[in-house]
Scaffold this motif. Structure first.
Motif, PDB file in Angstrom:
ATOM      1  N   ARG A  44       0.490  -1.834   0.107  1.00 14.89           N
ATOM      2  CA  ARG A  44      -0.264  -0.027  -0.052  1.00 14.89           C
ATOM      3  C   ARG A  44       0.852   1.094   0.130  1.00 14.89           C
ATOM      4  O   ARG A  44       0.205   2.744  -0.992  1.00 14.89           O
ATOM      5  CB  ARG A  44      -0.662   0.148   1.501  1.00 14.89           C
ATOM      6  CG  ARG A  44      -1.901   1.435   1.768  1.00 14.89           C
ATOM      7  CD  ARG A  44      -2.817   1.301   0.130  1.00 14.89           C
ATOM      8  NE  ARG A  44      -3.729   0.184  -0.016  1.00 14.89           N
ATOM      9  CZ  ARG A  44      -3.916  -0.534  -0.483  1.00 14.89           C
ATOM     10  NH1 ARG A  44      -3.288   0.293  -1.912  1.00 14.89           N
ATOM     11  NH2 ARG A  44      -4.342  -1.411  -0.916  1.00 14.89           N
ATOM     12  N   GLY A  45       1.911   0.926   0.390  1.00 10.47           N
ATOM     13  CA  GLY A  45       3.050   2.453   0.686  1.00 10.47           C
ATOM     14  C   GLY A  45       3.478   2.211  -0.348  1.00 10.47           C
ATOM     15  O   GLY A  45       4.673   3.605  -0.062  1.00 10.47           O
ATOM     16  N   ASP A  46       4.081   1.885  -0.967  1.00  2.00           N
ATOM     17  CA  ASP A  46       5.132   1.644  -1.942  1.00  2.00           C
ATOM     18  C   ASP A  46       4.408   2.770  -3.948  1.00  2.00           C
ATOM     19  O   ASP A  46       3.503   2.446  -4.089  1.00  2.00           O
ATOM     20  CB  ASP A  46       5.714   0.542  -2.831  1.00  2.00           C
ATOM     21  CG  ASP A  46       6.377  -0.505  -1.631  1.00  2.00           C
ATOM     22  OD1 ASP A  46       6.640   0.111  -0.493  1.00  2.00           O
ATOM     23  OD2 ASP A  46       5.868  -1.744  -1.175  1.00  2.00           O
ATOM     24  N   ALA A  47       5.549   3.506  -3.743  1.00  4.74           N
ATOM     25  CA  ALA A  47       5.020   3.984  -5.349  1.00  4.74           C
ATOM     26  C   ALA A  47       5.475   3.396  -5.903  1.00  4.74           C
ATOM     27  O   ALA A  47       6.584   2.884  -5.669  1.00  4.74           O
ATOM     28  CB  ALA A  47       6.268   5.554  -5.195  1.00  4.74           C
ATOM     29  N   ALA A  66      -2.697  -1.150  -5.659  1.00  3.99           N
ATOM     30  CA  ALA A  66      -1.484  -2.562  -5.327  1.00  3.99           C
ATOM     31  C   ALA A  66      -1.220  -1.422  -4.416  1.00  3.99           C
ATOM     32  O   ALA A  66      -0.187  -1.678  -3.500  1.00  3.99           O
ATOM     33  CB  ALA A  66      -0.217  -2.930  -6.440  1.00  3.99           C
ATOM     34  N   GLY A  67      -0.708  -0.429  -5.006  1.00  6.17           N
ATOM     35  CA  GLY A  67       0.235   0.735  -3.861  1.00  6.17           C
ATOM     36  C   GLY A  67      -0.116   2.196  -4.661  1.00  6.17           C
ATOM     37  O   GLY A  67      -0.707   2.846  -4.957  1.00  6.17           O
ATOM     38  N   ILE A  68       1.103   3.023  -4.816  1.00  5.00           N
ATOM     39  CA  ILE A  68       1.283   4.727  -5.373  1.00  5.00           C
ATOM     40  C   ILE A  68       1.240   4.679  -7.354  1.00  5.00           C
ATOM     41  O   ILE A  68       2.260   4.257  -7.368  1.00  5.00           O
ATOM     42  CB  ILE A  68       1.713   5.125  -3.706  1.00  5.00           C
ATOM     43  CG1 ILE A  68       1.211   4.994  -3.200  1.00  5.00           C
ATOM     44  CG2 ILE A  68       1.128   6.921  -4.327  1.00  5.00           C
ATOM     45  CD1 ILE A  68       2.295   5.930  -2.113  1.00  5.00           C
ATOM     46  N   GLY A 106      -4.687  -8.025  -2.261  1.00  4.93           N
ATOM     47  CA  GLY A 106      -4.137  -8.015  -1.454  1.00  4.93           C
ATOM     48  C   GLY A 106      -5.425  -6.729  -0.334  1.00  4.93           C
ATOM     49  O   GLY A 106      -6.616  -7.276  -1.097  1.00  4.93           O
ATOM     50  N   ASP A 107      -5.534  -5.969  -0.004  1.00  5.81           N
ATOM     51  CA  ASP A 107      -6.681  -4.565   1.267  1.00  5.81           C
ATOM     52  C   ASP A 107      -6.583  -3.595   0.147  1.00  5.81           C
ATOM     53  O   ASP A 107      -5.404  -3.295  -0.732  1.00  5.81           O
ATOM     54  CB  ASP A 107      -5.875  -4.479   2.226  1.00  5.81           C
ATOM     55  CG  ASP A 107      -5.803  -5.606   3.140  1.00  5.81           C
ATOM     56  OD1 ASP A 107      -6.284  -6.079   2.724  1.00  5.81           O
ATOM     57  OD2 ASP A 107      -4.921  -5.306   4.121  1.00  5.81           O
ATOM     58  N   SER A 108      -7.887  -3.923   0.051  1.00  3.76           N
ATOM     59  CA  SER A 108      -8.052  -2.532  -1.121  1.00  3.76           C
ATOM     60  C   SER A 108      -7.584  -0.635  -0.329  1.00  3.76           C
ATOM     61  O   SER A 108      -7.736  -1.716   1.247  1.00  3.76           O
ATOM     62  CB  SER A 108      -9.791  -2.499  -0.949  1.00  3.76           C
ATOM     63  OG  SER A 108      -9.992  -3.433  -1.927  1.00  3.76           O
ATOM     64  N   PRO A 109      -7.280  -0.201  -1.131  1.00  2.00           N
ATOM     65  CA  PRO A 109      -6.904   1.027  -0.493  1.00  2.00           C
ATOM     66  C   PRO A 109      -8.090   1.693   0.163  1.00  2.00           C
ATOM     67  O   PRO A 109      -9.207   1.860  -0.579  1.00  2.00           O
ATOM     68  CB  PRO A 109      -7.279   1.924  -2.064  1.00  2.00           C
ATOM     69  CG  PRO A 109      -6.909   0.892  -3.283  1.00  2.00           C
ATOM     70  CD  PRO A 109      -7.675   0.081  -2.646  1.00  2.00           C
TER      71      PRO A 109
END
Length: 629
Positions: free
Chosen positions: A88-91, A112-114, A206-209
């Motif tokens: 989540r916190g990865d660009a 998935a991330g950013i 994964g977990d949804s944002p």
């Protein structure tokens, strides 16, 4: 959510108060851009979401994806990113011209991330700095058969140790086996669509944002030479997209044309996310987008074939389209939208006379997600860029010496500030133990965004721009930092001072020009310096169109460069040159009135006033005519 609350009546400026009587949180907006896509796939699974054109000449051969297919593709791409370690916190950096896989990849990166979209035209130095700021170690990029120059840049960044993974995009509709990719030590690489084909398309693993999670980081020139990354939350993007989609101008049958690059917030919010709300089909142009000369020769045929009703572009595009003979039925085109740069009166009038389609003007900036104001074709307000969008707060202030703001009454001109749900949380300045570290860097004051623009706001919330407090040069919607030009010129041994500003331009709105002072006995010419700067600026669009040598640069009382005086001189020079062939034009003066530049055109009684007006109206410049006796 109820559709009644989701879709208020939003047809006229008078609807704003009624809309805002319902709290925004009661509207039931989707939690994230992923939830927005999933909603569209549930409501309209078999409706076409995107038609992506391979290029301008093959516009009859689009790659088509329904909303259900688009969601499945995004699941596969996002699951692949997750397999490569993206959380989540990865660009995830994305650097490619527009293509079908980039649209999917952008949405998947936000799931998935950013997403961190990048322009492949930036210098390697700037790109490297953006990678360091974002912390991105995965790059989705154009392959050698899509954009060879971008691919070469990606390889160079990988060899510099900035990447762990390269996922390669192919041209829209590409067939056959792609060329093998060269190996880079310590870097995993492969073609994105091939690798994603093995992933589960039914669900994201994964977990949804959440609404407060970061969705994207967009690079912006800012007001200094260093590149900056403006962070957007999922709530920022969903709310701004809804504000545009809520308009009665657009219904589910409205087909939208998209051709701005996806590293531009307008392309993402206006032509990708907003259409998801009502299940609108978007026709995406080929990789060069509006920069493709071939597109203009086919444009009206594309409008007729796909029944394009809305589009989004900068003023330069409409200037060019107004010169293209209408060789098709374009009666479907109802809402062409324009923004990112001042709209000259002549451009508006010329396009509307040529097409009978009314331009919908807008105002916004990356730090406020995208759009903050829009006009109403059926309720024009001369000189206004539009009314503030629902739930967007705006105020005009006068900054005090202690940093506090004094609110100004309606109609007065001051610094424009924006508040509300679309204001960004800050610039990315690094990563800490708990994720990316954000800082307003002076642009955020108690939750309000200092836009750097001077404006007045009337009692109905219509915004009247009056110039820029900031120094950015805006060339056709492209932000140029004057420091980039000045640094290049100051590197010359005979240059002692330099200042760069925007000169009014009938096509691009502004183009960069520079003023310099020279050391005693210097032999370098103005043309020499223009070529010197062209070879050294990191962004080709920033190459100055002219370099003028002065005895001294104008400065303020405290010794700072007085850019407004340079812009005034540039305005006078440009209008004089443009009016040179009209008999009876005696002189042009440009003066600073308040914080704006106003030109005075002096003509003889025999001058063709209509011809003068036709020329000057091509520029976004305030002016007056004086007839000399």
């Amino acid at each position: 959510m109820t559709e009644d609350l989701l879709w208020p009546d939003y047809a006229t400026p008078d609807d704003l108060a009624t809309i805002e009587a319902v709290p925004l949180e009661a509207r039931g907006l989707p939690e994230s851009t992923y939830a927005l896509l999933a909603r569209a796939a549930t409501h309209w699974p078999d409706r076409t979401a995107v038609n992506v054109l391979p290029d301008a000449t093959r516009w009859r051969e689009p790659l088509r994806r329904t909303f259900a297919e688009l969601l499945r593709d995004v699941h596969q791409y996002a699951n692949l990113l997750r397999n490569f370690g993206v959380r989540r916190g990865d660009a995830v950096a994305l650097m490619a011209p527009n293509c079908a896989e980039l649209i999917i990849g952008t949405l998947a990166a936000q799931l998935a991330g950013i997403a961190a979209p990048l322009s492949g035209g930036l210098s390697r130095h700037h790109l490297a700095e953006l990678f360091r700021q974002s912390g991105a170690r995965v790059l989705v990029t154009a392959g050698p058969d899509l954009a060879p120059d971008t691919w070469d840049t990606a390889l160079a960044l990988a060899r510099d140790g900035l990447l762990d993974t390269i996922l390669v995009l192919r041209p829209t509709g590409a067939a056959g086996t792609p060329a093998p990719l060269p190996a880079v030590e310590g870097v995993r690489s492969g073609y994105l669509s091939e690798l994603a084909a093995a992933m589960d398309p039914s669900v994201f693993e994964g977990d949804s944002p959440r609404s407060s999670d970061l969705a994207a980081m967009f690079h912006t020139g800012g007001t200094t030479g260093a590149p900056k990354l403006a962070a957007h939350t999922h709530a920022n993007e969903v709310v701004d997209a809804w504000m545009l989609a809520a308009s009665n101008l657009f219904d589910p049958e409205t087909v939208v044309f998209a051709a701005l690059p996806l590293f531009h917030v307008n392309a993402l919010v206006v032509t990708l996310l907003a259409p998801l709300f009502k299940g609108q089909t978007v026709v995406w142009a080929g990789p060069p987008g509006y920069r493709d000369p071939a597109l203009y020769g086919e444009f009206w045929k594309i409008v007729e074939h796909y029944r394009i009703a809305a589009m989004s572009a900068v003023p330069t595009v409409y200037t060019t389209l107004a010169q293209c003979p209408v060789d098709a039925d374009i009666s479907s085109l109802r809402w062409p939208m324009v923004g990112a740069a001042p709209l000259p009166t002549a451009v508006r009038n010329g396009f509307q006379a040529h097409t009978r389609a009314s331009l919908v003007e807008g105002y916004g900036l990356t730090e406020a997600t995208c759009a903050s104001a829009r006009s109403f074709p059926d309720a024009p307000r001369p000189r206004a860029v539009g009314q503030r969008l629902p739930y967007q707060q705006m105020r005009v202030v006068r900054p005090a010496a202690d940093g506090s703001w004094e609110d100004l009454p309606a109609g007065e001109t001051g610094l424009l500030a924006i508040g509300g749900p679309c204001v960004f949380p800050g610039y990315v300045i690094g990563r800490g133990e708990h994720g990316h570290v954000l800082d307003g860097l002076g642009k955020l004051v108690d939750g309000w965004l200092d836009t750097g623009d001077l404006a007045g706001i009337d009692g109905e919330g219509f915004v009247y721009l009056a110039g820029r407090a900031k120094d950015l040069i805006i060339r056709g919607g492209h932000n140029i930092d004057p420091a980039v030009i000045e640094d290049a010129l100051l590197a010359h041994a005979e240059v002692t001072a330099a200042g760069a500003v925007g000169r009014p331009d009938a096509y691009a709105g502004e183009v960069p020009v520079a003023y310099v002072t020279l050391a005693p006995g210097a032999a370098v010419t103005e043309d020499d310096l223009r070529e010197w700067a062209r070879e050294r600026v990191s962004d080709p669009a920033a190459a100055p169109k002219a370099v003028t040598v002065l005895d001294a640069l104008p400065v303020t009382a405290v010794g700072k460069l007085y850019r407004l005086a340079l812009r005034t001189d540039a305005t006078r020079r440009e209008l004089l040159a443009a009016l040179d062939e009209i008999a009876g034009v005696r002189d042009v003066e440009a003066m600073i009135e308040g914080s704006a530049i106003v030109a005075t055109v002096k003509v003889s009684a025999s001058a063709d006033v209509a011809a003068v007006k036709a020329v000057v109206d091509r520029y976004a410049v305030g002016w007056r005519l004086v007839v000399l006796s």
